[in-house]
Motif scaffolding. Structure first.
Motif, PDB file in Angstrom:
ATOM      1  N   GLY A 119       1.041  -0.966   0.004  1.00 17.05           N
ATOM      2  CA  GLY A 119       0.079   0.025   0.007  1.00 17.05           C
ATOM      3  C   GLY A 119       0.742   1.252   0.067  1.00 17.05           C
ATOM      4  O   GLY A 119       0.561   2.033  -0.783  1.00 17.05           O
ATOM      5  N   GLN A 120       1.877   1.050   0.687  1.00 17.60           N
ATOM      6  CA  GLN A 120       2.784   2.266   0.788  1.00 17.60           C
ATOM      7  C   GLN A 120       3.771   2.540  -0.436  1.00 17.60           C
ATOM      8  O   GLN A 120       3.772   3.689  -1.008  1.00 17.60           O
ATOM      9  N   TYR A 121       4.280   1.476  -1.033  1.00 17.27           N
ATOM     10  CA  TYR A 121       5.176   1.363  -1.974  1.00 17.27           C
ATOM     11  C   TYR A 121       4.719   1.232  -3.384  1.00 17.27           C
ATOM     12  O   TYR A 121       5.345   1.317  -4.470  1.00 17.27           O
ATOM     13  N   LEU A 126      11.106   1.374  -9.512  1.00 15.68           N
ATOM     14  CA  LEU A 126      11.563   2.473  -8.936  1.00 15.68           C
ATOM     15  C   LEU A 126      10.990   3.709  -9.018  1.00 15.68           C
ATOM     16  O   LEU A 126      10.961   4.550  -8.119  1.00 15.68           O
ATOM     17  N   VAL A 127      10.522   4.032 -10.527  1.00  9.37           N
ATOM     18  CA  VAL A 127       9.761   5.293 -10.770  1.00  9.37           C
ATOM     19  C   VAL A 127       8.611   5.269  -9.955  1.00  9.37           C
ATOM     20  O   VAL A 127       8.057   6.225  -9.437  1.00  9.37           O
ATOM     21  N   GLU A 128       7.951   4.123  -9.769  1.00  3.88           N
ATOM     22  CA  GLU A 128       6.614   4.121  -9.055  1.00  3.88           C
ATOM     23  C   GLU A 128       7.029   4.565  -7.731  1.00  3.88           C
ATOM     24  O   GLU A 128       6.105   5.368  -7.215  1.00  3.88           O
ATOM     25  N   ALA A 145       7.666   8.400  -7.405  1.00  5.19           N
ATOM     26  CA  ALA A 145       6.239   9.121  -8.114  1.00  5.19           C
ATOM     27  C   ALA A 145       5.201   9.080  -6.752  1.00  5.19           C
ATOM     28  O   ALA A 145       4.579  10.017  -6.535  1.00  5.19           O
ATOM     29  N   ARG A 146       5.306   8.007  -5.932  1.00  5.46           N
ATOM     30  CA  ARG A 146       4.482   7.996  -4.771  1.00  5.46           C
ATOM     31  C   ARG A 146       4.843   8.931  -3.712  1.00  5.46           C
ATOM     32  O   ARG A 146       4.188   9.768  -3.110  1.00  5.46           O
ATOM     33  N   ASP A 191       7.430  13.175   0.110  1.00  2.00           N
ATOM     34  CA  ASP A 191       8.710  12.729   0.769  1.00  2.00           C
ATOM     35  C   ASP A 191       9.796  12.593  -0.496  1.00  2.00           C
ATOM     36  O   ASP A 191      10.059  11.574  -1.067  1.00  2.00           O
ATOM     37  N   PRO A 192      10.496  13.743  -0.519  1.00  3.37           N
ATOM     38  CA  PRO A 192      11.460  13.859  -1.463  1.00  3.37           C
ATOM     39  C   PRO A 192      12.807  13.014  -1.607  1.00  3.37           C
ATOM     40  O   PRO A 192      13.332  12.606  -2.370  1.00  3.37           O
TER      41      PRO A 192
END
Length: 469
Positions: A91-93, A312-314, A317-318, A326-327
């Protein structure tokens, strides 16, 4: 067949039942072996050891019953904790990372250890007899060695439980998740390039080895000599059996052009490949070519580098979404993407023309380009990173790191286009000091990449080296 076996192997690796089942079967065999030794050699050997004593039937039953009951309870709790961690992480990642947690060997071995101890205890418990239990002349039997091994398994289970308590929070830590995906991406790049489907051939703009039927200006009569290989399933292409394609094409003197690559979605009736000439094919050959493709319900990392990049992009992006903001998580993803593409930039990518051992053209695959991978990683993430100053600066740093590994002017031109596009996106998303900081970093990078000695300029620039966000 090979493609399906490899897909099955990957599915077993990601299952929660395979490893526990193997360990449970091993526990059964161990229990039978210990009982056999006890029944044939007895337990007199324990009398010579001061720190051991023979257990009575009632005591052995009580001990093994306690072990079995506690182990199945702990196994249930372990499974519940694992599922809760998997649900939280996905759910988080992102849901596509679910397979990463399902394939975690530590969780599988932990569950298998508790189940194996339970199975072992139950089998040994069944063999304990009290005097006269099954008849007047029945002697007592307690497999002392088997009971001792049960105690050793309990100690091992406690150690595994301690490991599990430490392992789960470490496993769902975001840096660990990103590291696992990033490391696998780098390993897959190392495994796949420059070796790919068949032996690469030098490719010209109008290679004479390409059959007329596969040229853009193919005449009607040449086009008619093509035969299509259609899919009978629907799903994502998880794996293409490269050796089978080459061997089948060489055996029947064919040239096969692939219409899909690993990770693409194909439906029933889709043309997976085209083969030439048509007169060389029959139903068996078409079936053999179709068998080189393995389809499934989801994408996997078996042959799909784009899937690992997308993971990694997902995550990034999240992390950069307004609800999370959360940069620094996005920065970690950019670091791994930069490392992977830096490794890729040092490698020769294969031609889309694949030849057999006799240097005869056999497969025409999809072209693999450095620009395609850069767009898959940086191009997809640019719209998110351009709206955040911290992630935007790290985005440009990652491109700069990739440039340090590039010696090809065409690849440097690709990176320049990415920087220019990102600068334009940032101009529409940022304002004030944040925009100036990102534009200044982009200008520095563009200025360096425009020079022949761009690598030295990037290494020697104090502003560039000291400006990492």
């Amino acid at each position: 067949m090979k493609a399906r076996l490899l897909r099955l192997s990957d599915q077993l690796r990601e299952s929660y039942w395979f490893v526990p089942t193997i360990m449970a079967v091993g526990a059964m065999l161990l229990a039978l072996a210990m009982i056999y030794i006890d029944s044939h050699f007895g337990s007199e050997w324990m009398d010579g050891l001061l720190w051991l004593y023979a257990a009575r039937p009632d005591g052995a039953r009580s001990l093994l019953s306690s072990i079995g009951g506690s182990m199945i309870g702990v196994a249930g709790t372990t499974f519940s904790v694992t599922i809760a961690a998997v649900v939280y992480a996905s759910g988080q990642y992102g849901p596509r990372l679910l397979s990463n947690f399902m394939s975690d060997r530590g969780n599988q071995v932990t569950l298998g250890t508790f189940i194996a101890t339970f199975v072992y205890s139950m089998i040994v418990l069944r063999t304990i007899r009290s005097p006269g239990e099954s008849g007047v002349d029945t002697l007592a039997f307690v497999p002392q060695l088997a009971v001792l091994v049960a105690m050793i398994l309990v100690l091992c289970s406690i150690a595994v439980l301690i490991f599990f308590i430490h392992h789960v929070p470490m496993r769902i830590h975001i840096n660990s998740v990103i590291e696992q995906v990033g490391e696998r991406l780098i390993v897959e790049i190392d495994n796949r390039f420059p070796v790919f489907v068949g032996e690469p051939r030098e490719e010209a703009h109008d290679d004479p080895g390409i059959p007329p039927a596969f040229r853009l200006d193919a005449p009607v009569e040449a086009y008619a000599r093509r035969t299509v290989v259609r899919s009978k399933d629907t799903g994502y292409i998880q794996l293409i059996d490269e050796d089978r394609l080459i061997q089948t094409a060489a055996k029947h003197d064919l040239v096969v052009r692939l219409q899909y690559q690993s990770g693409d979605f194909a439906h029933h009736g889709s043309v997976l490949a085209e083969a030439w000439p048509a007169e060389q094919l029959d139903e068996d050959v078409v079936k053999a070519l179709r068998g080189a493709f393995a389809l499934g319900s989801r994408r996997t990392a078996l042959q799909d580098l784009r899937f690992l990049i997308d993971e990694l992009v997902e995550i990034a992006a999240r992390a950069l979404s307004p609800g999370v903001n959360d940069p620094f998580t996005a920065n970690s993803c950019l670091d791994w993407l930069g490392a992977a593409l830096s490794d890729l930039a040092r490698r020769d990518l294969p031609s889309r023309l694949r030849a057999d051992e006799d240097d005869a053209l056999r497969v025409i695959a999809h072209p693999i380009s450095f620009a395609g991978f850069v767009d898959q990683a940086f191009g997809a993430l640019a719209q998110y990173a351009s709206a955040d100053m911290i992630a935007g600066k790290r985005f440009l740093d990652a491109i700069g790191d990739v440039a340090l590994s590039c010696d090809d002017p065409n690849r440097i031109a690709t990176l320049r286009l990415q920087v220019e596009a990102f600068k334009e996106l940032a101009g529409g998303s940022l304002a004030g000091a944040n925009l100036l900081a990102v534009q200044d970093r982009a200008d520095q990078l563009l200025l360096a990449l425009a020079e022949p000695d761009y690598q030295r300029r990037l290494r020697d620039s104090p502003a560039w080296l000291g400006g990492t966000a």
